[in-house]
Every structure is written in C-alpha cells, then in structure tokens.
Design a protein around this motif. Structure first.
Motif, PDB file in Angstrom:
ATOM      1  N   ASN A 142     163.450 -38.029  87.974  1.00  0.00           N
ATOM      2  CA  ASN A 142     163.253 -39.113  88.939  1.00  0.00           C
ATOM      3  C   ASN A 142     163.044 -38.601  90.361  1.00  0.00           C
ATOM      4  O   ASN A 142     163.227 -39.339  91.329  1.00  0.00           O
ATOM      5  N   ASP A 143     162.676 -37.314  90.490  1.00  0.00           N
ATOM      6  CA  ASP A 143     162.360 -36.704  91.793  1.00  0.00           C
ATOM      7  C   ASP A 143     163.505 -36.771  92.805  1.00  0.00           C
ATOM      8  O   ASP A 143     163.273 -36.871  94.006  1.00  0.00           O
ATOM      9  N   ILE A 144     164.730 -36.694  92.324  1.00  0.00           N
ATOM     10  CA  ILE A 144     165.891 -36.642  93.219  1.00  0.00           C
ATOM     11  C   ILE A 144     166.319 -35.185  93.276  1.00  0.00           C
ATOM     12  O   ILE A 144     166.667 -34.594  92.256  1.00  0.00           O
ATOM     13  N   ASP A 145     166.269 -34.593  94.457  1.00  0.00           N
ATOM     14  CA  ASP A 145     166.622 -33.180  94.559  1.00  0.00           C
ATOM     15  C   ASP A 145     167.832 -32.982  95.467  1.00  0.00           C
ATOM     16  O   ASP A 145     168.477 -33.939  95.885  1.00  0.00           O
ATOM     17  N   MET A 146     168.126 -31.746  95.780  1.00  0.00           N
ATOM     18  CA  MET A 146     169.336 -31.411  96.526  1.00  0.00           C
ATOM     19  C   MET A 146     169.253 -31.741  98.014  1.00  0.00           C
ATOM     20  O   MET A 146     170.217 -31.543  98.741  1.00  0.00           O
ATOM     21  N   SER A 147     168.125 -32.273  98.470  1.00  0.00           N
ATOM     22  CA  SER A 147     168.005 -32.671  99.876  1.00  0.00           C
ATOM     23  C   SER A 147     168.737 -33.986 100.137  1.00  0.00           C
ATOM     24  O   SER A 147     168.941 -34.353 101.291  1.00  0.00           O
ATOM     25  N   THR A 148     169.125 -34.691  99.074  1.00  0.00           N
ATOM     26  CA  THR A 148     169.890 -35.939  99.205  1.00  0.00           C
ATOM     27  C   THR A 148     171.180 -35.784  98.390  1.00  0.00           C
ATOM     28  O   THR A 148     171.296 -36.323  97.292  1.00  0.00           O
ATOM     29  N   PRO A 149     172.162 -35.042  98.933  1.00  0.00           N
ATOM     30  CA  PRO A 149     173.337 -34.671  98.140  1.00  0.00           C
ATOM     31  C   PRO A 149     174.156 -35.844  97.589  1.00  0.00           C
ATOM     32  O   PRO A 149     174.618 -35.781  96.450  1.00  0.00           O
ATOM     33  N   GLN A 150     174.343 -36.898  98.368  1.00  0.00           N
ATOM     34  CA  GLN A 150     175.147 -38.032  97.884  1.00  0.00           C
ATOM     35  C   GLN A 150     174.443 -38.739  96.726  1.00  0.00           C
ATOM     36  O   GLN A 150     175.067 -39.044  95.703  1.00  0.00           O
ATOM     37  N   LEU A 151     173.147 -38.993  96.889  1.00  0.00           N
ATOM     38  CA  LEU A 151     172.370 -39.639  95.831  1.00  0.00           C
ATOM     39  C   LEU A 151     172.317 -38.752  94.588  1.00  0.00           C
ATOM     40  O   LEU A 151     172.470 -39.239  93.466  1.00  0.00           O
ATOM     41  N   LEU A 152     172.124 -37.466  94.785  1.00  0.00           N
ATOM     42  CA  LEU A 152     172.083 -36.538  93.660  1.00  0.00           C
ATOM     43  C   LEU A 152     173.403 -36.544  92.902  1.00  0.00           C
ATOM     44  O   LEU A 152     173.425 -36.630  91.668  1.00  0.00           O
ATOM     45  N   ALA A 153     174.516 -36.481  93.617  1.00  0.00           N
ATOM     46  CA  ALA A 153     175.829 -36.470  92.964  1.00  0.00           C
ATOM     47  C   ALA A 153     176.067 -37.761  92.177  1.00  0.00           C
ATOM     48  O   ALA A 153     176.556 -37.713  91.030  1.00  0.00           O
ATOM     49  N   ARG A 154     175.693 -38.903  92.745  1.00  0.00           N
ATOM     50  CA  ARG A 154     175.856 -40.175  92.036  1.00  0.00           C
ATOM     51  C   ARG A 154     174.973 -40.229  90.786  1.00  0.00           C
ATOM     52  O   ARG A 154     175.401 -40.702  89.731  1.00  0.00           O
ATOM     53  N   THR A 155     173.742 -39.737  90.919  1.00  0.00           N
ATOM     54  CA  THR A 155     172.819 -39.727  89.780  1.00  0.00           C
ATOM     55  C   THR A 155     173.327 -38.805  88.682  1.00  0.00           C
ATOM     56  O   THR A 155     173.274 -39.137  87.494  1.00  0.00           O
ATOM     57  N   ASP A 156     173.831 -37.633  89.068  1.00  0.00           N
ATOM     58  CA  ASP A 156     174.396 -36.691  88.097  1.00  0.00           C
ATOM     59  C   ASP A 156     175.584 -37.315  87.367  1.00  0.00           C
ATOM     60  O   ASP A 156     175.699 -37.200  86.142  1.00  0.00           O
ATOM     61  N   ALA A 157     176.471 -37.972  88.111  1.00  0.00           N
ATOM     62  CA  ALA A 157     177.652 -38.596  87.504  1.00  0.00           C
ATOM     63  C   ALA A 157     177.246 -39.698  86.527  1.00  0.00           C
ATOM     64  O   ALA A 157     177.822 -39.815  85.439  1.00  0.00           O
ATOM     65  N   LEU A 158     176.229 -40.485  86.895  1.00  0.00           N
ATOM     66  CA  LEU A 158     175.728 -41.532  86.012  1.00  0.00           C
ATOM     67  C   LEU A 158     175.151 -40.924  84.733  1.00  0.00           C
ATOM     68  O   LEU A 158     175.424 -41.406  83.626  1.00  0.00           O
ATOM     69  N   MET A 159     174.370 -39.854  84.878  1.00  0.00           N
ATOM     70  CA  MET A 159     173.785 -39.193  83.711  1.00  0.00           C
ATOM     71  C   MET A 159     174.885 -38.697  82.774  1.00  0.00           C
ATOM     72  O   MET A 159     174.804 -38.885  81.552  1.00  0.00           O
ATOM     73  N   ILE A 160     175.894 -38.058  83.329  1.00  0.00           N
ATOM     74  CA  ILE A 160     176.989 -37.518  82.513  1.00  0.00           C
ATOM     75  C   ILE A 160     177.690 -38.648  81.759  1.00  0.00           C
ATOM     76  O   ILE A 160     177.963 -38.540  80.560  1.00  0.00           O
ATOM     77  N   LYS A 161     177.961 -39.739  82.460  1.00  0.00           N
ATOM     78  CA  LYS A 161     178.667 -40.875  81.866  1.00  0.00           C
ATOM     79  C   LYS A 161     177.869 -41.504  80.733  1.00  0.00           C
ATOM     80  O   LYS A 161     178.426 -41.906  79.715  1.00  0.00           O
ATOM     81  N   GLU A 162     176.541 -41.581  80.891  1.00  0.00           N
ATOM     82  CA  GLU A 162     175.708 -42.296  79.932  1.00  0.00           C
ATOM     83  C   GLU A 162     174.924 -41.384  78.982  1.00  0.00           C
ATOM     84  O   GLU A 162     174.080 -41.864  78.228  1.00  0.00           O
ATOM     85  N   LEU A 163     175.213 -40.080  78.997  1.00  0.00           N
ATOM     86  CA  LEU A 163     174.433 -39.149  78.176  1.00  0.00           C
ATOM     87  C   LEU A 163     174.681 -39.367  76.690  1.00  0.00           C
ATOM     88  O   LEU A 163     175.808 -39.375  76.217  1.00  0.00           O
ATOM     89  N   THR A 164     173.584 -39.556  75.979  1.00  0.00           N
ATOM     90  CA  THR A 164     173.588 -39.681  74.519  1.00  0.00           C
ATOM     91  C   THR A 164     172.599 -38.645  73.984  1.00  0.00           C
ATOM     92  O   THR A 164     171.831 -38.058  74.755  1.00  0.00           O
ATOM     93  N   ILE A 165     172.593 -38.466  72.693  1.00  0.00           N
ATOM     94  CA  ILE A 165     171.625 -37.549  72.079  1.00  0.00           C
ATOM     95  C   ILE A 165     170.205 -38.045  72.369  1.00  0.00           C
ATOM     96  O   ILE A 165     169.309 -37.258  72.669  1.00  0.00           O
ATOM     97  N   GLY A 166     169.994 -39.337  72.303  1.00  0.00           N
ATOM     98  CA  GLY A 166     168.680 -39.909  72.596  1.00  0.00           C
ATOM     99  C   GLY A 166     168.232 -39.609  74.018  1.00  0.00           C
ATOM    100  O   GLY A 166     167.082 -39.210  74.250  1.00  0.00           O
ATOM    101  N   LYS A 167     169.131 -39.768  74.984  1.00  0.00           N
ATOM    102  CA  LYS A 167     168.776 -39.480  76.380  1.00  0.00           C
ATOM    103  C   LYS A 167     168.586 -37.976  76.595  1.00  0.00           C
ATOM    104  O   LYS A 167     167.752 -37.570  77.392  1.00  0.00           O
ATOM    105  N   TYR A 168     169.343 -37.168  75.894  1.00  0.00           N
ATOM    106  CA  TYR A 168     169.177 -35.712  75.941  1.00  0.00           C
ATOM    107  C   TYR A 168     167.727 -35.364  75.610  1.00  0.00           C
ATOM    108  O   TYR A 168     167.056 -34.644  76.349  1.00  0.00           O
TER     109      TYR A 168
END
Length: 187
Positions: A142-168
């Motif tokens: 989704n083109d979110i990189d390390m130049s937006t640390p707060q948004l990146l951290a929230r996106t990473d946390a969401l991915m971890i929470k919702e990660l399934t084999i299908g999303k993998y």
C-alpha cells in the motif's frame, strides 16, 4: 498452529526461491560487481524482540552512501542497476537467506534501522517487534514506507493482528506482480 504453518511455508518458499533463483542471483551479483564493485549490501537491522540481525540485499546505492533509511537517502545515490533492481524488487532476493535462517519471514513488518527511534517507539508500543520482520507486507503493498513512522507502525500492527494464511499469500502475490513502490529515496 498458524505461526508454525507460516514458518514452514517461509522455509519451503525461501529454499525453493534460492535454488530456482540461483542463476538470477548469480547474474545480478556479476552485474553488481561492474556497477559498484560490491554487489551485496549488509546492514544491521532490528529483528524480532528487537534483537539485531544482518539484513542481506543487493546493493542499489553507491558504496559510500550514508547508512540511513531509504527515504533519507538521495536518489542521486542510486546506481543505474540499482534503479532497475529497486523497480523490479529484485534487490530483495538475497533476503530469502534471512528468511531461511529464521531471522525474517516472507510476510511481516519491514525491518528498520536502530537509529529510527520514532519508528522503534511506535512499533514497540504496538507490539510489532513480537514477530519476525518480513520481506513484504500490508504496508509495502500500500506504498506506506518508513517516512511515516506512526502510520507504518499502525499498519504493521493491523497486519499482524489480521494475518491469515490467505493474506500471507495475497501480500506475496501482490508484491510479485508489482504492487507497492517499496521504500522511496528522496529527490
């Protein structure tokens, strides 16, 4: 159970990728010698549980480029071959070795540098370092990189929470077909 399956898939896909990709890895290494004289880039990154590990990639910038996050580096540092490798994401191929060794997963939060304090604090607060960093993930496609640390951290946390084999598989497929621009260098 799901973590074990993901780790098994990581091992299987990284081993297959390294074996089948060996000719491409060799060709890029040879071209890299002509491009920079040092085709392999190694850099200490923050891993799972904030433990350091050495990330391996193909070099895309001049050898004397400062060791900073990509968004802080100048595009003038990117070599001609490096630009092609970044655009095609072939610079990421050597990270299959990091995945095989268990330092990374194919899918997870991109590993950051230890000097990215704002990102470390944001990720730490949201538990992002409880998992292995990844080659790709929700933020990258989704083109979110390390130049937006707060948004990146929230996106990473969401991915971890919702990660399934299908999303993998979805994140891997989206990366392979070219979705997401990766970390951008500044102009």
């Amino acid at each position: 159970m799901q973590q074990r399956l993901i780790r098994t898939l990581d091992i299987l896909f990284s081993a297959i990728g390294l074996i089948l990709g060996a000719p491409v890895l060799l060709l890029i290494t040879i071209l890299g010698y002509f491009d920079t004289g040092s085709p392999i880039f190694r850099q200490e990154r923050v891993g799972q549980d904030k433990k350091p590990f050495i990330l391996v990639k193909f070099r895309t910038m001049k050898v004397d480029t400062a060791s900073v996050a990509s968004h802080l580096a100048s595009t003038s540092s990117i070599t001609r071959l490096g630009g092609f490798l970044r655009k095609t994401k072939l610079d990421e191929l050597p990270q299959l070795w990091n995945v095989l060794k268990g330092e990374m997963s194919l899918v997870g939060p991109r590993p950051n540098l230890f000097n990215q304090e704002e990102l470390i604090a944001a990720r730490d607060k949201l538990g992002v370092y409880l998992v292995r960093p990844g080659v790709t993930g929700l933020a990258q496609v989704n083109d979110i990189d390390m130049s937006t640390p707060q948004l990146l951290a929230r996106t990473d946390a969401l991915m971890i929470k919702e990660l399934t084999i299908g999303k993998y598989f979805t994140y891997i497929l989206q990366t392979v077909v070219g979705r997401g621009a990766g970390d951008r260098a500044r102009k």
